[in-house]
Design a protein around this motif. Structure first.
Motif, PDB file in Angstrom:
ATOM      1  N   LEU A   1       0.867  -1.180   0.000  1.00  0.00           N
ATOM      2  CA  LEU A   1       0.000   0.000   0.000  1.00  0.00           C
ATOM      3  C   LEU A   1       0.902   1.228   0.000  1.00  0.00           C
ATOM      4  CD1 LEU A   1      -2.847   1.273   0.369  1.00  0.00           C
ATOM      5  CD2 LEU A   1      -2.595   0.875   2.821  1.00  0.00           C
ATOM      6  N   THR A   2       0.888   1.997  -1.102  1.00  0.00           N
ATOM      7  CA  THR A   2       1.944   2.997  -1.288  1.00  0.00           C
ATOM      8  C   THR A   2       1.474   4.422  -1.516  1.00  0.00           C
ATOM      9  OG1 THR A   2       1.976   2.618  -3.692  1.00  0.00           O
ATOM     10  CG2 THR A   2       3.475   1.271  -2.330  1.00  0.00           C
ATOM     11  N   THR A   3       0.240   4.610  -2.022  1.00  0.00           N
ATOM     12  CA  THR A   3      -0.080   5.894  -2.649  1.00  0.00           C
ATOM     13  C   THR A   3      -1.467   6.396  -2.288  1.00  0.00           C
ATOM     14  OG1 THR A   3       1.282   5.213  -4.543  1.00  0.00           O
ATOM     15  CG2 THR A   3      -0.204   7.072  -4.884  1.00  0.00           C
ATOM     16  N   LEU A   4      -1.553   7.716  -2.027  1.00  0.00           N
ATOM     17  CA  LEU A   4      -2.817   8.416  -1.838  1.00  0.00           C
ATOM     18  C   LEU A   4      -3.002   9.414  -2.974  1.00  0.00           C
ATOM     19  CD1 LEU A   4      -2.547   9.240   1.989  1.00  0.00           C
ATOM     20  CD2 LEU A   4      -3.772   7.320   0.930  1.00  0.00           C
ATOM     21  N   VAL A   5      -4.164   9.378  -3.628  1.00  0.00           N
ATOM     22  CA  VAL A   5      -4.441  10.282  -4.752  1.00  0.00           C
ATOM     23  C   VAL A   5      -5.683  11.098  -4.403  1.00  0.00           C
ATOM     24  CG1 VAL A   5      -4.868  10.480  -7.215  1.00  0.00           C
ATOM     25  CG2 VAL A   5      -3.466   8.589  -6.349  1.00  0.00           C
TER      26      VAL A   5
ATOM     27  N   PRO B   1       9.470  15.993   0.676  1.00  0.00           N
ATOM     28  CA  PRO B   1      10.043  14.883   1.456  1.00  0.00           C
ATOM     29  C   PRO B   1       9.329  14.648   2.786  1.00  0.00           C
ATOM     30  CG  PRO B   1      11.519  16.790   1.461  1.00  0.00           C
ATOM     31  CD  PRO B   1      10.464  17.067   0.446  1.00  0.00           C
ATOM     32  N   LEU B   2       8.472  15.566   3.236  1.00  0.00           N
ATOM     33  CA  LEU B   2       7.708  15.351   4.457  1.00  0.00           C
ATOM     34  C   LEU B   2       6.834  14.103   4.380  1.00  0.00           C
ATOM     35  CD1 LEU B   2       6.390  18.858   5.630  1.00  0.00           C
ATOM     36  CD2 LEU B   2       8.000  17.377   6.820  1.00  0.00           C
ATOM     37  N   PHE B   3       6.445  13.704   3.157  1.00  0.00           N
ATOM     38  CA  PHE B   3       5.573  12.542   3.005  1.00  0.00           C
ATOM     39  C   PHE B   3       6.315  11.216   3.136  1.00  0.00           C
ATOM     40  CE2 PHE B   3       3.165  15.779   0.461  1.00  0.00           C
ATOM     41  CZ  PHE B   3       2.111  15.897   1.356  1.00  0.00           C
ATOM     42  N   ASP B   4       7.646  11.272   3.194  1.00  0.00           N
ATOM     43  CA  ASP B   4       8.447  10.058   3.378  1.00  0.00           C
ATOM     44  C   ASP B   4       8.114   9.011   2.319  1.00  0.00           C
ATOM     45  OD1 ASP B   4      10.026  10.952   5.447  1.00  0.00           O
ATOM     46  OD2 ASP B   4       8.721  10.219   7.010  1.00  0.00           O
ATOM     47  N   ASP B   5       7.729   7.789   2.750  1.00  0.00           N
ATOM     48  CA  ASP B   5       7.486   6.699   1.804  1.00  0.00           C
ATOM     49  C   ASP B   5       6.069   6.697   1.232  1.00  0.00           C
ATOM     50  OD1 ASP B   5      10.030   5.725   1.891  1.00  0.00           O
ATOM     51  OD2 ASP B   5       9.614   4.099   3.297  1.00  0.00           O
ATOM     52  N   VAL B   6       5.251   7.657   1.596  1.00  0.00           N
ATOM     53  CA  VAL B   6       3.898   7.757   1.056  1.00  0.00           C
ATOM     54  C   VAL B   6       3.933   8.628  -0.199  1.00  0.00           C
ATOM     55  CG1 VAL B   6       1.517   8.430   1.494  1.00  0.00           C
ATOM     56  CG2 VAL B   6       2.938   7.584   3.374  1.00  0.00           C
ATOM     57  N   LYS B   7       3.479   8.071  -1.310  1.00  0.00           N
ATOM     58  CA  LYS B   7       3.399   8.851  -2.548  1.00  0.00           C
ATOM     59  C   LYS B   7       2.062   9.585  -2.558  1.00  0.00           C
ATOM     60  CE  LYS B   7       6.252   5.560  -5.142  1.00  0.00           C
ATOM     61  NZ  LYS B   7       6.560   4.718  -3.960  1.00  0.00           N
ATOM     62  N   VAL B   8       2.092  10.906  -2.765  1.00  0.00           N
ATOM     63  CA  VAL B   8       0.891  11.734  -2.728  1.00  0.00           C
ATOM     64  C   VAL B   8       0.705  12.420  -4.084  1.00  0.00           C
ATOM     65  CG1 VAL B   8      -0.205  13.748  -1.679  1.00  0.00           C
ATOM     66  CG2 VAL B   8       1.010  12.098  -0.249  1.00  0.00           C
TER      67      VAL B   8
ATOM     68  N   ASP C   1      12.708   6.201  11.266  1.00  0.00           N
ATOM     69  CA  ASP C   1      11.832   5.442  10.380  1.00  0.00           C
ATOM     70  C   ASP C   1      10.895   6.374   9.627  1.00  0.00           C
ATOM     71  OD1 ASP C   1      12.884   3.008  11.060  1.00  0.00           O
ATOM     72  OD2 ASP C   1      11.422   2.624  12.652  1.00  0.00           O
ATOM     73  N   LYS C   2      10.614   6.026   8.384  1.00  0.00           N
ATOM     74  CA  LYS C   2       9.782   6.868   7.538  1.00  0.00           C
ATOM     75  C   LYS C   2       8.303   6.540   7.712  1.00  0.00           C
ATOM     76  CE  LYS C   2      13.258   7.551   3.922  1.00  0.00           C
ATOM     77  NZ  LYS C   2      13.541   7.423   2.463  1.00  0.00           N
ATOM     78  N   ASP C   3       7.459   7.570   7.523  1.00  0.00           N
ATOM     79  CA  ASP C   3       6.023   7.337   7.498  1.00  0.00           C
ATOM     80  C   ASP C   3       5.686   6.345   6.388  1.00  0.00           C
ATOM     81  OD1 ASP C   3       5.940   9.287   9.396  1.00  0.00           O
ATOM     82  OD2 ASP C   3       4.722  10.698   8.248  1.00  0.00           O
ATOM     83  N   HIS C   4       4.714   5.462   6.644  1.00  0.00           N
ATOM     84  CA  HIS C   4       4.289   4.533   5.601  1.00  0.00           C
ATOM     85  C   HIS C   4       2.835   4.150   5.812  1.00  0.00           C
ATOM     86  CE1 HIS C   4       5.692   1.910   8.906  1.00  0.00           C
ATOM     87  NE2 HIS C   4       4.739   1.074   8.515  1.00  0.00           N
ATOM     88  N   LEU C   5       2.143   3.900   4.724  1.00  0.00           N
ATOM     89  CA  LEU C   5       0.773   3.419   4.783  1.00  0.00           C
ATOM     90  C   LEU C   5       0.794   1.976   5.248  1.00  0.00           C
ATOM     91  CD1 LEU C   5      -0.509   4.968   1.441  1.00  0.00           C
ATOM     92  CD2 LEU C   5      -1.056   5.759   3.755  1.00  0.00           C
ATOM     93  N   TRP C   6      -0.178   1.615   6.082  1.00  0.00           N
ATOM     94  CA  TRP C   6      -0.126   0.305   6.740  1.00  0.00           C
ATOM     95  C   TRP C   6      -1.331  -0.573   6.437  1.00  0.00           C
ATOM     96  CZ3 TRP C   6      -2.926  -1.913  10.956  1.00  0.00           C
ATOM     97  CH2 TRP C   6      -2.340  -3.067  11.506  1.00  0.00           C
ATOM     98  N   GLY C   7      -2.560  -0.071   6.641  1.00  0.00           N
ATOM     99  CA  GLY C   7      -3.725  -0.939   6.500  1.00  0.00           C
ATOM    100  C   GLY C   7      -4.984  -0.187   6.115  1.00  0.00           C
ATOM    101  N   VAL C   8      -6.055  -0.951   5.854  1.00  0.00           N
ATOM    102  CA  VAL C   8      -7.321  -0.393   5.385  1.00  0.00           C
ATOM    103  C   VAL C   8      -8.477  -1.053   6.127  1.00  0.00           C
ATOM    104  CG1 VAL C   8      -8.783   0.086   3.375  1.00  0.00           C
ATOM    105  CG2 VAL C   8      -6.316  -0.148   3.072  1.00  0.00           C
ATOM    106  N   THR C   9      -9.490  -0.247   6.471  1.00  0.00           N
ATOM    107  CA  THR C   9     -10.733  -0.772   7.015  1.00  0.00           C
ATOM    108  C   THR C   9     -11.868  -0.450   6.061  1.00  0.00           C
ATOM    109  OG1 THR C   9     -10.037  -0.599   9.325  1.00  0.00           O
ATOM    110  CG2 THR C   9     -12.408  -0.625   8.896  1.00  0.00           C
ATOM    111  N   TYR C  10     -12.539  -1.504   5.571  1.00  0.00           N
ATOM    112  CA  TYR C  10     -13.671  -1.355   4.662  1.00  0.00           C
ATOM    113  C   TYR C  10     -14.973  -1.519   5.432  1.00  0.00           C
ATOM    114  CZ  TYR C  10     -10.204  -2.144   0.974  1.00  0.00           C
ATOM    115  OH  TYR C  10      -9.108  -2.057   0.164  1.00  0.00           O
TER     116      TYR C  10
END
Length: 283
Positions: free
Chosen positions: A80-84, A129-136, A221-230
């Motif tokens: 899970l890498t990216t928020l659009v 670079p504030l977003f670290d490993d999250v692609k925005v 450690d860099k910020d990263h997306l982890w999980g999703v709740t549907y």
């Protein structure tokens, strides 16, 4: 910023076609959109939900993006890498992003056709670079609309929240609150749960930032997306449907949020920690 909502989020996968079958079983829905980009060397499969979309992006043939996906994934089943984020005015948003120091890249226009229907959009990436490993990314749809197929019983209807792990909550608040201008809905530390929770709201979806207090993440450690709740329309039906289909799930239990019930998904999740939730409370 002129953000309306989270347009979609991206899960990188080794094989988009196989992942769409697997994730479709989990969500209880058919894939709504697919397209192949031979220039990038990728295939995309999209599920349109009520408040956002899930995009599975995998390598296909040769191309620089596909090669990069293979490099990122290694032997992982997904990432899970990216928020659009969606905006009505991509040019004004690009200007605003520049003024806020988000380091926007150039605006790129794209188009794709599937089953005789065409969608077109413009987008750009924020390189801060504030977003670290999250692609925005910011995106504006210019042609075509989402057609959300009514879900069957026990199917996912929307995303309740996406979890982002951080070791530096102040930096994360600066990125998502001050720069993206997302609404800060909650900032609370719960010693019992061992974490600080920061909720950002965009439309009716929450980005839940979690700082774990057990020292599992260091300041480097860099910020990263982890999980999703549907959210599903009937959690009991979902439990039955998934169990019969061979998907491993936990028992239904009371959720942390008042009036909710949840169950954990333990297979068919593409390696992404996943919860299913409904708002029917205890029975």
């Amino acid at each position: 910023m002129l953000i309306n909502a989270l347009d979609h989020f991206v899960i990188l996968v080794p094989d988009a076609e196989a992942a769409a079958d697997q994730y479709g079983l989990l969500l209880g829905r058919e894939c709504d959109w697919k397209h192949h980009n031979p220039t990038d060397g990728t295939t995309t499969a999209v599920f349109f939900l009520g408040n956002t979309s899930v995009e599975l992006l995998g390598p296909s043939g040769d191309g620089p993006v596909g090669a990069r996906i293979r490099e990122i994934l290694g032997d992982k089943p997904g990432a899970l890498t990216t928020l659009v984020f969606n905006t009505d005015d991509i040019h004004e948003t690009h200007y605003s992003a520049s003024r806020r120091g988000l380091r926007p890249e150039e605006i790129i226009g794209q188009s794709a056709t599937y089953n005789g229907l065409t969608r077109s959009w413009s987008r750009f990436r924020c390189g801060d670079p504030l977003f670290d490993d999250v692609k925005v990314f910011m995106l504006s749809n210019t042609e075509g609309v989402k057609v959300v197929i009514p879900p069957r019983a026990g199917a996912a209807t929307r995303v309740d929240h996406i979890v982002l792990n951080t070791a530096n909550p102040e930096r994360t608040m600066a990125a998502y609150g001050a720069k993206l201008d997302l609404r800060l809905a909650l900032d609370r530390t719960n010693e019992k749960w061992g974490a600080r929770f920061i909720f950002f709201r965009t439309h009716d979806l929450t980005i839940e930032v979690v700082q774990r207090l057990d020292g599992s993440m260091s300041a480097e450690d860099k910020d990263h997306l982890w999980g999703v709740t549907y959210e599903v329309n009937d959690l009991d039906d979902a439990h039955t449907r998934l169990t019969v289909a061979g998907v491993q799930v936990s028992e239904v239990r009371k959720g942390r949020k008042a009036g909710t019930r949840v169950m954990s998904v333990k297979s068919h999740d593409l390696g992404i920690p996943t919860l299913l939730l409904d708002n029917k409370g205890e029975r």
